[in-house]
Design an enzyme around this catalytic site. Structure first.
Site, PDB file in Angstrom:
ATOM      1  N   ASP A  55      68.940  12.643  34.538  1.00  4.26           N
ATOM      2  CA  ASP A  55      67.986  12.232  33.506  1.00  4.26           C
ATOM      3  C   ASP A  55      68.787  11.479  32.450  1.00  4.26           C
ATOM      4  O   ASP A  55      69.539  12.077  31.685  1.00  4.26           O
ATOM      5  CB  ASP A  55      67.309  13.462  32.902  1.00  4.26           C
ATOM      6  CG  ASP A  55      66.371  13.117  31.751  1.00  4.26           C
ATOM      7  OD1 ASP A  55      66.210  11.917  31.427  1.00  4.26           O
ATOM      8  OD2 ASP A  55      65.786  14.061  31.173  1.00  4.26           O
ATOM      9  N   TYR A 147      57.461  -2.130  24.434  1.00  3.55           N
ATOM     10  CA  TYR A 147      58.356  -2.620  25.483  1.00  3.55           C
ATOM     11  C   TYR A 147      59.192  -3.794  24.983  1.00  3.55           C
ATOM     12  O   TYR A 147      60.408  -3.849  25.202  1.00  3.55           O
ATOM     13  CB  TYR A 147      57.534  -3.027  26.714  1.00  3.55           C
ATOM     14  CG  TYR A 147      58.370  -3.482  27.879  1.00  3.55           C
ATOM     15  CD1 TYR A 147      59.068  -2.549  28.645  1.00  3.55           C
ATOM     16  CD2 TYR A 147      58.455  -4.826  28.216  1.00  3.55           C
ATOM     17  CE1 TYR A 147      59.846  -2.964  29.724  1.00  3.55           C
ATOM     18  CE2 TYR A 147      59.227  -5.243  29.288  1.00  3.55           C
ATOM     19  CZ  TYR A 147      59.917  -4.312  30.040  1.00  3.55           C
ATOM     20  OH  TYR A 147      60.690  -4.722  31.102  1.00  3.55           O
ATOM     21  N   LYS A 151      63.378  -4.283  24.680  1.00  2.00           N
ATOM     22  CA  LYS A 151      64.118  -5.334  25.382  1.00  2.00           C
ATOM     23  C   LYS A 151      64.787  -6.293  24.394  1.00  2.00           C
ATOM     24  O   LYS A 151      65.863  -6.829  24.675  1.00  2.00           O
ATOM     25  CB  LYS A 151      63.199  -6.078  26.349  1.00  2.00           C
ATOM     26  CG  LYS A 151      62.760  -5.208  27.523  1.00  2.00           C
ATOM     27  CD  LYS A 151      63.952  -4.639  28.296  1.00  2.00           C
ATOM     28  CE  LYS A 151      63.552  -3.831  29.499  1.00  2.00           C
ATOM     29  NZ  LYS A 151      64.720  -3.318  30.260  1.00  2.00           N
ATOM     30  N   THR A 179      58.321 -11.717  34.806  1.00  2.00           N
ATOM     31  CA  THR A 179      57.619 -10.586  35.408  1.00  2.00           C
ATOM     32  C   THR A 179      57.998 -10.502  36.880  1.00  2.00           C
ATOM     33  O   THR A 179      57.855 -11.461  37.632  1.00  2.00           O
ATOM     34  CB  THR A 179      56.104 -10.748  35.270  1.00  2.00           C
ATOM     35  OG1 THR A 179      55.794 -10.982  33.888  1.00  2.00           O
ATOM     36  CG2 THR A 179      55.395  -9.493  35.725  1.00  2.00           C
ATOM     37  N   VAL A 180      58.506  -9.336  37.277  1.00  2.00           N
ATOM     38  CA  VAL A 180      59.040  -9.145  38.626  1.00  2.00           C
ATOM     39  C   VAL A 180      58.075  -8.293  39.437  1.00  2.00           C
ATOM     40  O   VAL A 180      57.544  -7.285  38.948  1.00  2.00           O
ATOM     41  CB  VAL A 180      60.428  -8.481  38.575  1.00  2.00           C
ATOM     42  CG1 VAL A 180      61.023  -8.353  39.966  1.00  2.00           C
ATOM     43  CG2 VAL A 180      61.366  -9.277  37.667  1.00  2.00           C
TER      44      VAL A 180
END
Length: 249
Positions: A55, A147, A151, A179-180
């Site tokens: 974790d 998000y 980043k 965007t993947v």
């Protein structure tokens, strides 16, 4: 790329059991590197990779996992900080608990892993760190406030880390994918009223007309990690189908 550049290179990949991380671990293995995947559920790692369950939100556990990876590999030359989780919504959408959780995984875990790996990287003659940022680092995306914040922090942290470790000869760079098409995106899409329509919109917003593949991002990661790129540090490389710089009609 010549295989000899990667033969015996010792690489750890966080989040290496799925998506971009798995594609990256697989590509390093194909090129002759030794790889250890650090993941909450490492069983999805590609064949041939060592696996350590961890974790990354827990510093003592992360430190122990990095040490275990170093034992399995006989040291560490390359750290790929890839692990990350999604967050959807505008500035009102995420409570303090979610902010803390996403920041811990997407940003602080990179500091935890790199800090734990530093003694090994300092002993390496081919030391490199590659952080996974995003198009969200510098392009305003709708419903991605939390998000995007994480980043953007990864991008800034990469520059600071690269500066700090110039004396150590440890190169630090980041990759900014568009965007993947991964399981990560599939899960994110489930948070929208019409996931099919949202996926079509994700394809359409890349100038190339499609989402980036995990394998395309992996190629950039291994390029940045190559011992031949000894002068490449403090750099951000976009793998985004032209999303940042192009305005196609």
């Amino acid at each position: 790329m010549p295989l000899d550049d990667y033969q015996g290179l010792r690489v750890i990949v966080t989040g290496g059991a799925s998506g971009i991380g798995r594609a990256t671990a697989r590509r390093f293995l194909e090129l002759g590197a030794r790889v250890c995947v650090l993941d909450l559920r490492p069983e999805g790692a590609p064949a041939g990779a060592e696996q350590v369950e961890v974790d990354l939100g827990d510093r003592p556990a992360t430190t122990a996992a990095v040490e275990r990876a170093a034992e399995l590999l006989g040291g560490i030359d390359v750290v790929v900080n890839n692990a990350g989780i999604s967050a959807v919504g505008d500035v009102t959408a995420n409570d303090d608990e979610e902010w803390a959780r996403v920041l811990s995984v997407n940003v602080t875990s990179m500091a935890r892993v790199t800090s734990a790996a530093l003694p090994h990287l300092r002993r390496s003659t081919a030391a490199a760190v590659v952080n996974m940022a995003s198009i969200a680092s510098y392009a305003g995306l709708q419903e991605r406030v939390l998000y995007s914040a994480t980043k953007g922090a990864v991008h800034a942290m990469t520059l600071a880390m690269a500066t700090d470790h110039l004396p150590d000869r440890i190169r630090v760079n980041c990759v900014n994918p568009g965007t993947v098409a991964t399981e990560f995106v599939d899960r994110m899409l489930q948070g929208f009223p019409d996931p099919v329509a949202e996926r079509a919109a994700l394809d359409a917003r890349q100038p190339t007309g499609r989402m980036v593949t995990p394998e395309e991002v992996a190629e950039t990661v291994v390029f940045l990690a190559s011992p031949r790129n000894a002068s490449t540090t403090g750099t951000s490389v976009a793998v985004d189908g032209g999303m940042y710089g192009l305005r196609a009609r």
